[in-house]
Design a protein around this motif. Sequence first.
Motif, short mmCIF file in Angstrom:
data_model
loop_
_atom_site.label_atom_id
_atom_site.label_comp_id
_atom_site.label_asym_id
_atom_site.label_seq_id
_atom_site.Cartn_x
_atom_site.Cartn_y
_atom_site.Cartn_z
N GLN A 51 36.28 27.33 10.71
CA GLN A 51 35.70 27.35 9.36
C GLN A 51 36.49 26.34 8.51
OE1 GLN A 51 36.20 31.55 8.40
NE2 GLN A 51 35.06 31.44 6.37
N ASP A 52 35.56 25.88 7.82
CA ASP A 52 36.01 25.13 6.50
C ASP A 52 36.26 25.99 5.30
OD1 ASP A 52 36.50 23.26 4.59
OD2 ASP A 52 34.69 22.28 4.89
N CYS A 53 37.82 26.41 5.27
CA CYS A 53 38.04 27.22 4.35
C CYS A 53 38.26 26.83 2.86
CB CYS A 53 39.48 27.96 4.48
SG CYS A 53 39.51 28.41 6.38
N ALA A 54 38.38 25.33 2.68
CA ALA A 54 38.51 24.79 1.45
C ALA A 54 37.66 23.73 1.21
CB ALA A 54 40.04 24.64 1.03
N PRO A 55 36.31 23.83 1.22
CA PRO A 55 35.39 22.74 1.26
C PRO A 55 35.55 21.86 0.16
CG PRO A 55 34.26 24.78 1.50
CD PRO A 55 35.74 25.27 1.20
N LEU A 56 35.68 20.50 0.42
CA LEU A 56 36.08 19.62 -0.75
C LEU A 56 34.54 18.94 -1.29
CD1 LEU A 56 38.39 17.08 0.91
CD2 LEU A 56 38.56 18.13 -1.22
N ASP A 108 41.41 31.08 12.38
CA ASP A 108 42.45 32.21 12.26
C ASP A 108 41.72 33.29 10.96
OD1 ASP A 108 44.19 34.21 11.19
OD2 ASP A 108 46.00 33.10 12.38
N ARG A 109 41.39 34.19 11.38
CA ARG A 109 40.72 34.87 10.42
C ARG A 109 41.52 35.26 9.23
NH1 ARG A 109 37.20 39.56 13.49
NH2 ARG A 109 35.97 38.24 14.75
N GLN A 110 42.93 35.59 9.36
CA GLN A 110 43.97 35.80 8.10
C GLN A 110 43.93 34.82 7.20
OE1 GLN A 110 47.48 37.39 9.85
NE2 GLN A 110 46.58 39.33 10.20
N ILE A 111 43.76 33.53 7.99
CA ILE A 111 44.24 32.26 6.88
C ILE A 111 42.90 31.72 6.39
CG2 ILE A 111 44.34 29.83 7.09
CD1 ILE A 111 46.48 30.09 9.30
N ALA A 112 41.86 32.23 6.92
CA ALA A 112 40.57 32.02 6.25
C ALA A 112 40.31 33.05 5.10
CB ALA A 112 39.30 32.30 7.29
N ARG A 113 40.50 34.13 5.26
CA ARG A 113 40.56 35.22 4.38
C ARG A 113 41.44 34.95 3.20
NH1 ARG A 113 42.18 39.20 7.01
NH2 ARG A 113 40.05 39.79 7.77
N ARG A 114 42.76 34.66 3.48
CA ARG A 114 43.49 34.03 2.18
C ARG A 114 42.99 32.84 1.49
NH1 ARG A 114 47.67 33.84 -0.88
NH2 ARG A 114 49.32 32.14 -0.83
N LEU A 115 42.80 31.75 2.18
CA LEU A 115 42.12 30.66 1.36
C LEU A 115 40.83 30.92 0.64
CD1 LEU A 115 43.16 27.92 3.94
CD2 LEU A 115 44.20 28.54 1.90
N ILE A 116 40.23 31.79 1.25
CA ILE A 116 38.88 32.26 0.54
C ILE A 116 38.81 33.18 -0.76
CG2 ILE A 116 36.35 32.77 0.94
CD1 ILE A 116 36.35 31.39 3.74
N GLU A 117 39.55 34.24 -0.35
CA GLU A 117 39.27 35.44 -0.98
C GLU A 117 40.40 35.24 -2.03
OE1 GLU A 117 40.17 39.14 1.13
OE2 GLU A 117 38.13 38.90 2.03
N ASP A 118 41.83 34.66 -2.08
CA ASP A 118 42.60 34.37 -2.87
C ASP A 118 42.54 32.87 -3.38
OD1 ASP A 118 43.61 36.71 -2.37
OD2 ASP A 118 45.01 36.33 -1.17
N ALA A 119 41.32 32.25 -3.47
CA ALA A 119 41.38 30.99 -3.98
C ALA A 119 41.75 30.69 -5.36
CB ALA A 119 39.91 30.45 -3.64
N ALA A 120 41.56 31.73 -6.26
CA ALA A 120 41.83 31.57 -7.43
C ALA A 120 43.39 31.76 -7.81
CB ALA A 120 41.18 32.61 -8.43
N LEU A 170 45.33 22.83 -10.19
CA LEU A 170 44.53 23.79 -10.70
C LEU A 170 44.11 24.84 -9.56
CD1 LEU A 170 41.01 22.06 -11.39
CD2 LEU A 170 42.97 21.42 -9.58
N PRO A 171 43.63 26.27 -9.87
CA PRO A 171 43.19 27.30 -8.80
C PRO A 171 42.06 26.32 -7.97
CG PRO A 171 43.02 27.91 -10.77
CD PRO A 171 43.34 26.51 -11.07
N GLY A 172 42.29 26.68 -6.60
CA GLY A 172 41.12 26.25 -5.82
C GLY A 172 39.71 26.61 -6.21
N THR A 173 39.35 27.42 -6.85
CA THR A 173 38.17 27.62 -7.38
C THR A 173 37.62 26.67 -8.49
OG1 THR A 173 39.11 29.09 -8.91
CG2 THR A 173 38.21 30.28 -6.87
N ILE A 181 45.78 16.36 -2.42
CA ILE A 181 46.96 16.13 -1.78
C ILE A 181 47.85 17.26 -1.64
CG2 ILE A 181 47.17 13.73 -2.71
CD1 ILE A 181 49.35 14.99 -4.83
N ARG A 182 47.44 18.61 -1.93
CA ARG A 182 48.01 19.54 -1.66
C ARG A 182 47.16 20.93 -1.94
NH1 ARG A 182 50.91 23.36 -4.81
NH2 ARG A 182 50.80 21.80 -6.54
N ILE A 183 47.48 21.84 -0.87
CA ILE A 183 46.87 23.28 -1.09
C ILE A 183 47.97 24.28 -0.84
CG2 ILE A 183 45.12 25.09 -0.13
CD1 ILE A 183 43.46 22.63 0.97
N GLY A 184 48.46 24.94 -1.93
CA GLY A 184 49.49 25.89 -1.98
C GLY A 184 50.58 25.13 -1.77
#
Length: 243
Positions: free
Chosen positions: A119-124, A137-149, A194-197, A219-222
């Motif tokens: 799953q592409d969790c942080a599409p560019l 990993d569903r937990q990683i996907a959930r964190r990157l998508i639901e907590d993107a802000a 800035l936030p992922g969103t 160049i960085r995510i979290g």
Amino acid sequence: MEKQAMAGAAHDAEGQRLSKRVMQQQGCSRSVAEQYIEGGWVSVDGRVEEEPGARVLDSQQVDVSGDAALLDLAPVTLLLNQPVDCAEPLDCLHAATHDDSDPQAGRIRILRRHFKRLQDCAPLPRTAHGLAVFTQDRQIARRLIEDAALIEHECIVEVTGDVNAANLASLRSGNPLPAAKVSRQNENHLRFALPGTAVRAIPALCASVGLKAVNIRRIRIGRIPLAGLEEGRWRFLGRGERF
């Protein structure tokens, strides 16, 4: 009788499913046999075969490695340095594009299953490139998508226009566009945090101060940096790494 003989001959020529053969040899269940195969522990005539549905003949030698593990196959997360103008990032993910400097190279054997159900969790955006994350990993996907802000993304943005005249401080206000931490890297490059969103809003943010974004590189995510990952190459996310 003749038809039955012909059917039997055809079946012999086609062979049987590898998972069934492993079940018979190991005296195990189908799910365990498939686990052996997908884990890269089974070879047919000396070559590793990772597809449970592969057909094998009675004349072929099927072996299960003596150190085969019966543990659940852990989901993986792949970090890709996505190239510019990449229409289908998943096409970049295969064994040949694995980065040689991956610290996990000696711990994880690359298997076909690693490239399935990603799953592409942080599409560019199509106009951007750099760090991309694909996970099983569903937990990683959930964190990157639901907590993107809540997760900060860092991008280096090449711009055209008069950077000296641009009111970069106004980008921190967040009204009406998303707030961003912006600093000048050099004459025509800005650093955005800035936030992922809000990654997709970078062109509009630049335009709001009279600049045009012509190149966006994440160049960085979290807490995960792109670091020395070469363009078009990927690596595994390590066990101790957290976004």
